[in-house]
Scaffold this motif. Structure first.
Motif, PDB file in Angstrom:
ATOM      1  N   ASN A  69      12.177 -21.781  20.214  1.00  0.00           N
ATOM      2  CA  ASN A  69      13.054 -22.579  19.357  1.00  0.00           C
ATOM      3  C   ASN A  69      12.951 -24.028  19.811  1.00  0.00           C
ATOM      4  O   ASN A  69      13.601 -24.440  20.777  1.00  0.00           O
ATOM      5  N   ARG A  70      12.145 -24.822  19.111  1.00  0.00           N
ATOM      6  CA  ARG A  70      11.907 -26.203  19.513  1.00  0.00           C
ATOM      7  C   ARG A  70      13.096 -27.113  19.204  1.00  0.00           C
ATOM      8  O   ARG A  70      13.062 -28.295  19.537  1.00  0.00           O
ATOM      9  N   LYS A  71      14.139 -26.579  18.572  1.00  0.00           N
ATOM     10  CA  LYS A  71      15.349 -27.383  18.374  1.00  0.00           C
ATOM     11  C   LYS A  71      16.176 -27.478  19.651  1.00  0.00           C
ATOM     12  O   LYS A  71      17.067 -28.311  19.749  1.00  0.00           O
ATOM     13  N   MET A  72      15.893 -26.601  20.599  1.00  0.00           N
ATOM     14  CA  MET A  72      16.604 -26.621  21.874  1.00  0.00           C
ATOM     15  C   MET A  72      15.972 -27.662  22.785  1.00  0.00           C
ATOM     16  O   MET A  72      14.769 -27.605  23.053  1.00  0.00           O
ATOM     17  N   PRO A  73      16.759 -28.630  23.296  1.00  0.00           N
ATOM     18  CA  PRO A  73      16.185 -29.593  24.241  1.00  0.00           C
ATOM     19  C   PRO A  73      15.541 -28.902  25.441  1.00  0.00           C
ATOM     20  O   PRO A  73      14.518 -29.363  25.953  1.00  0.00           O
ATOM     21  N   HIS A  95      28.004 -23.796  26.859  1.00  0.00           N
ATOM     22  CA  HIS A  95      27.638 -25.152  27.243  1.00  0.00           C
ATOM     23  C   HIS A  95      26.425 -25.709  26.500  1.00  0.00           C
ATOM     24  O   HIS A  95      26.177 -26.907  26.527  1.00  0.00           O
ATOM     25  N   ARG A  96      25.648 -24.872  25.820  1.00  0.00           N
ATOM     26  CA  ARG A  96      24.427 -25.354  25.166  1.00  0.00           C
ATOM     27  C   ARG A  96      24.759 -26.343  24.060  1.00  0.00           C
ATOM     28  O   ARG A  96      25.703 -26.147  23.286  1.00  0.00           O
ATOM     29  N   ALA A  97      23.943 -27.380  23.959  1.00  0.00           N
ATOM     30  CA  ALA A  97      24.164 -28.412  22.946  1.00  0.00           C
ATOM     31  C   ALA A  97      24.184 -27.819  21.546  1.00  0.00           C
ATOM     32  O   ALA A  97      24.945 -28.250  20.677  1.00  0.00           O
ATOM     33  N   GLU A  98      23.345 -26.813  21.273  1.00  0.00           N
ATOM     34  CA  GLU A  98      23.278 -26.227  19.939  1.00  0.00           C
ATOM     35  C   GLU A  98      24.629 -25.628  19.525  1.00  0.00           C
ATOM     36  O   GLU A  98      24.931 -25.542  18.325  1.00  0.00           O
ATOM     37  N   ASN A  99      25.441 -25.215  20.505  1.00  0.00           N
ATOM     38  CA  ASN A  99      26.766 -24.666  20.215  1.00  0.00           C
ATOM     39  C   ASN A  99      27.865 -25.717  20.334  1.00  0.00           C
ATOM     40  O   ASN A  99      28.736 -25.820  19.468  1.00  0.00           O
ATOM     41  N   THR A 100      27.834 -26.504  21.398  1.00  0.00           N
ATOM     42  CA  THR A 100      28.930 -27.449  21.622  1.00  0.00           C
ATOM     43  C   THR A 100      28.886 -28.647  20.676  1.00  0.00           C
ATOM     44  O   THR A 100      29.929 -29.212  20.338  1.00  0.00           O
ATOM     45  N   ASP A 101      27.681 -29.047  20.244  1.00  0.00           N
ATOM     46  CA  ASP A 101      27.558 -30.240  19.405  1.00  0.00           C
ATOM     47  C   ASP A 101      27.671 -29.936  17.915  1.00  0.00           C
ATOM     48  O   ASP A 101      27.571 -30.846  17.089  1.00  0.00           O
ATOM     49  N   ASN A 102      27.877 -28.687  17.579  1.00  0.00           N
ATOM     50  CA  ASN A 102      28.025 -28.276  16.187  1.00  0.00           C
ATOM     51  C   ASN A 102      29.437 -27.690  16.018  1.00  0.00           C
ATOM     52  O   ASN A 102      29.701 -26.561  16.436  1.00  0.00           O
ATOM     53  N   PRO A 103      30.367 -28.448  15.425  1.00  0.00           N
ATOM     54  CA  PRO A 103      31.760 -27.981  15.329  1.00  0.00           C
ATOM     55  C   PRO A 103      31.905 -26.634  14.631  1.00  0.00           C
ATOM     56  O   PRO A 103      32.785 -25.836  15.004  1.00  0.00           O
ATOM     57  N   GLN A 155      24.230  -5.522  36.274  1.00  0.00           N
ATOM     58  CA  GLN A 155      24.321  -4.423  35.314  1.00  0.00           C
ATOM     59  C   GLN A 155      25.651  -4.441  34.572  1.00  0.00           C
ATOM     60  O   GLN A 155      26.350  -3.422  34.444  1.00  0.00           O
ATOM     61  N   VAL A 156      25.984  -5.630  34.058  1.00  0.00           N
ATOM     62  CA  VAL A 156      27.160  -5.824  33.210  1.00  0.00           C
ATOM     63  C   VAL A 156      26.668  -6.144  31.803  1.00  0.00           C
ATOM     64  O   VAL A 156      25.800  -7.016  31.636  1.00  0.00           O
ATOM     65  N   PRO A 157      27.176  -5.477  30.766  1.00  0.00           N
ATOM     66  CA  PRO A 157      26.727  -5.787  29.402  1.00  0.00           C
ATOM     67  C   PRO A 157      26.950  -7.257  29.065  1.00  0.00           C
ATOM     68  O   PRO A 157      27.973  -7.849  29.430  1.00  0.00           O
ATOM     69  N   CYS A 158      25.981  -7.834  28.356  1.00  0.00           N
ATOM     70  CA  CYS A 158      26.021  -9.256  28.024  1.00  0.00           C
ATOM     71  C   CYS A 158      25.891  -9.448  26.520  1.00  0.00           C
ATOM     72  O   CYS A 158      25.105  -8.764  25.860  1.00  0.00           O
ATOM     73  N   VAL A 159      26.666 -10.386  25.986  1.00  0.00           N
ATOM     74  CA  VAL A 159      26.605 -10.777  24.578  1.00  0.00           C
ATOM     75  C   VAL A 159      26.173 -12.243  24.576  1.00  0.00           C
ATOM     76  O   VAL A 159      26.905 -13.111  25.053  1.00  0.00           O
ATOM     77  N   THR A 160      24.981 -12.518  24.047  1.00  0.00           N
ATOM     78  CA  THR A 160      24.447 -13.876  24.099  1.00  0.00           C
ATOM     79  C   THR A 160      24.744 -14.619  22.802  1.00  0.00           C
ATOM     80  O   THR A 160      24.397 -14.147  21.711  1.00  0.00           O
ATOM     81  N   LEU A 161      25.377 -15.776  22.936  1.00  0.00           N
ATOM     82  CA  LEU A 161      25.859 -16.568  21.805  1.00  0.00           C
ATOM     83  C   LEU A 161      24.751 -17.498  21.299  1.00  0.00           C
ATOM     84  O   LEU A 161      24.936 -18.691  21.121  1.00  0.00           O
ATOM     85  N   ARG A 162      23.601 -16.917  21.068  1.00  0.00           N
ATOM     86  CA  ARG A 162      22.423 -17.619  20.553  1.00  0.00           C
ATOM     87  C   ARG A 162      21.635 -16.653  19.681  1.00  0.00           C
ATOM     88  O   ARG A 162      21.859 -15.442  19.735  1.00  0.00           O
ATOM     89  N   GLU A 163      20.684 -17.206  18.913  1.00  0.00           N
ATOM     90  CA  GLU A 163      19.848 -16.354  18.067  1.00  0.00           C
ATOM     91  C   GLU A 163      18.587 -15.882  18.780  1.00  0.00           C
ATOM     92  O   GLU A 163      17.873 -15.019  18.272  1.00  0.00           O
ATOM     93  N   GLU A 164      18.282 -16.476  19.935  1.00  0.00           N
ATOM     94  CA  GLU A 164      17.103 -16.094  20.688  1.00  0.00           C
ATOM     95  C   GLU A 164      17.382 -16.319  22.165  1.00  0.00           C
ATOM     96  O   GLU A 164      18.358 -16.969  22.531  1.00  0.00           O
ATOM     97  N   THR A 165      16.518 -15.746  23.006  1.00  0.00           N
ATOM     98  CA  THR A 165      16.674 -15.956  24.447  1.00  0.00           C
ATOM     99  C   THR A 165      15.304 -16.008  25.096  1.00  0.00           C
ATOM    100  O   THR A 165      14.358 -15.354  24.627  1.00  0.00           O
TER     101      THR A 165
END
Length: 378
Positions: free
Chosen positions: A126-130, A228-236, A314-324
């Motif tokens: 995802n080239r939109k991510m700095p 903390h990612r800009a893609e989430n914090t900078d988009n209201p 080994q704790v389940p994780c929910v990632t607040l992004r479309e890719e990782t």
């Protein structure tokens, strides 16, 4: 050999710790200097890590601070260059994917100083991510690419890197790397230095950290969130949807803890968004964060490092992004990508289950030793 490590942000201090340990054991062969750009500068985001992890004080603190990507990277370039001209190191090491990483790599390569990138080869595509731009550019000006996983090695192979040591397998610790056929730039699978750090400090965290008692928390009875990612914090709209998801999880009876990153805190003030029913905390130290992660029922995050630490514990994780970039955690079933869809955030978090046993992709906890072994012999 004189080696300069350039760091500036919280995740880099953690990655630096195992390298420092390995450098100390090789101090007859290596003089190791640390340059702190000041990208993160509050005590909770910077000095506390040096204190807790037992790192020596930086030899240089550049005091760059925050700002736009262009301003911050430009100031770092200028100030790093001055240090490198003065010190004339044989090698510069950069870590991760921040503006500090890119500035350190560019300043060094323009001065014709070899660059080693710790945590090379990661791709979110995802080239939109700095951070993705920083990763790609840093890899392509580096002379040593130290990869945390086999998947990272394969990403570099697909981009045309052919100097892959030991066929991309984890480098044996009893070898002399110069015995392997190789050429520059060199790609080495070292394992993950963040796994090294967790093994180094998890026991210390158990002994010292009192965060559960301080916050009156019971193990496996809360959710832990970081944003903390800009893609989430900078988009209201994205930030609002994520907060809505966290609020609904809390209202469903699972308390949500949110240690607030300074960037997120600033955006909340600017947008007027206020998390309701969510327990907002100041940034926590590394040792406290390890305890909170280990004892959470589920972790919700947009941080790459926190995704991995969830997997390590080994704790389940929910990632607040479309890719990782940490695809191994998803493939093993421990991590689910949900983006900023509030409905899906709630559903996946409340239904989170443990993943499957799988081949461990992150090495054996001795990545720092492999990094130092390589730079000594090559």
């Amino acid at each position: 050999m004189k080696v300069v490590s350039i760091v500036g942000a919280r995740p880099q201090f953690i990655k630096l710790a195992p390298i420092c340990r390995a450098m100390e054991r090789a101090k007859d062969a290596i003089l190791h200097l640390i340059v702190h750009t000041g990208q993160h500068y509050d005590y909770e985001m910077s000095q506390v890590f040096f204190d807790e992890l037992g790192l020596k004080a930086p030899d240089y603190h550049l005091g760059v601070g925050s700002g736009t990507h262009g301003y911050q990277t430009g100031e770092m370039l200028k100030r790093i260059e001055e240090v490198l001209v003065r010190e004339k190191p044989d090698l510069v090491m950069v870590y991760g994917d921040t503006n500090t990483t890119l500035a350190g790599a560019l300043a060094s390569s323009k001065l014709h100083i070899p660059v080693a990138h710790v945590e090379a080869g990661l791709r979110s595509f995802n080239r939109k991510m700095p951070e993705e731009i920083n990763r790609v550019l840093t890899d392509h000006v580096s002379d040593f690419l130290f990869c945390p996983t086999q998947n990272a090695v394969e990403n570099l192979r697909r981009e045309g890197f052919t100097g892959i040591l030991n066929g991309g397998k984890l480098l044996p610790l009893d070898c002399n790397p110069s015995d392997f056929p190789h050429h520059s730039p060199l790609v080495v699978n070292t394992g993950d230095v963040m796994y090294d750090a967790l093994l180094l400090y998890a026991e210390l965290a158990e002994k010292r950290a009192r965060i559960l008692e301080k916050l009156d928390l019971k193990p496996k009875a809360y959710a832990l969130a970081t944003i903390h990612r800009a893609e989430n914090t900078d988009n209201p709209e994205r930030l609002g949807a994520i907060l809505e998801g966290l609020e609904r999880i809390a209202r469903e009876g699972l308390p949500v803890l949110l240690p607030l990153h300074p960037r997120t805190q600033k955006r909340l003030r600017e947008t007027g968004l206020h998390p309701k029913d969510v327990r907002v905390l100041e940034p926590v130290s590394y040792l406290d964060m390890l305890i909170l992660e280990k004892n959470a029922r589920v972790i919700l995050t947009d941080s790459g490092g926190v995704q991995k630490e969830a997997f390590f514990f080994q704790v389940p994780c929910v990632t607040l992004r479309e890719e990782t970039e940490w695809v191994e955690t998803v493939e093993a079933g421990w991590n689910t990508l949900v983006g900023c869809d509030a409905e899906r955030i709630v559903q996946v978090a409340l239904e989170a289950r443990e993943g499957e046993e799988s081949i461990w992709p992150y090495g054996d906890g001795r990545a720092g030793e492999r990094v130092v072994l390589t730079i000594i012999y090559l």
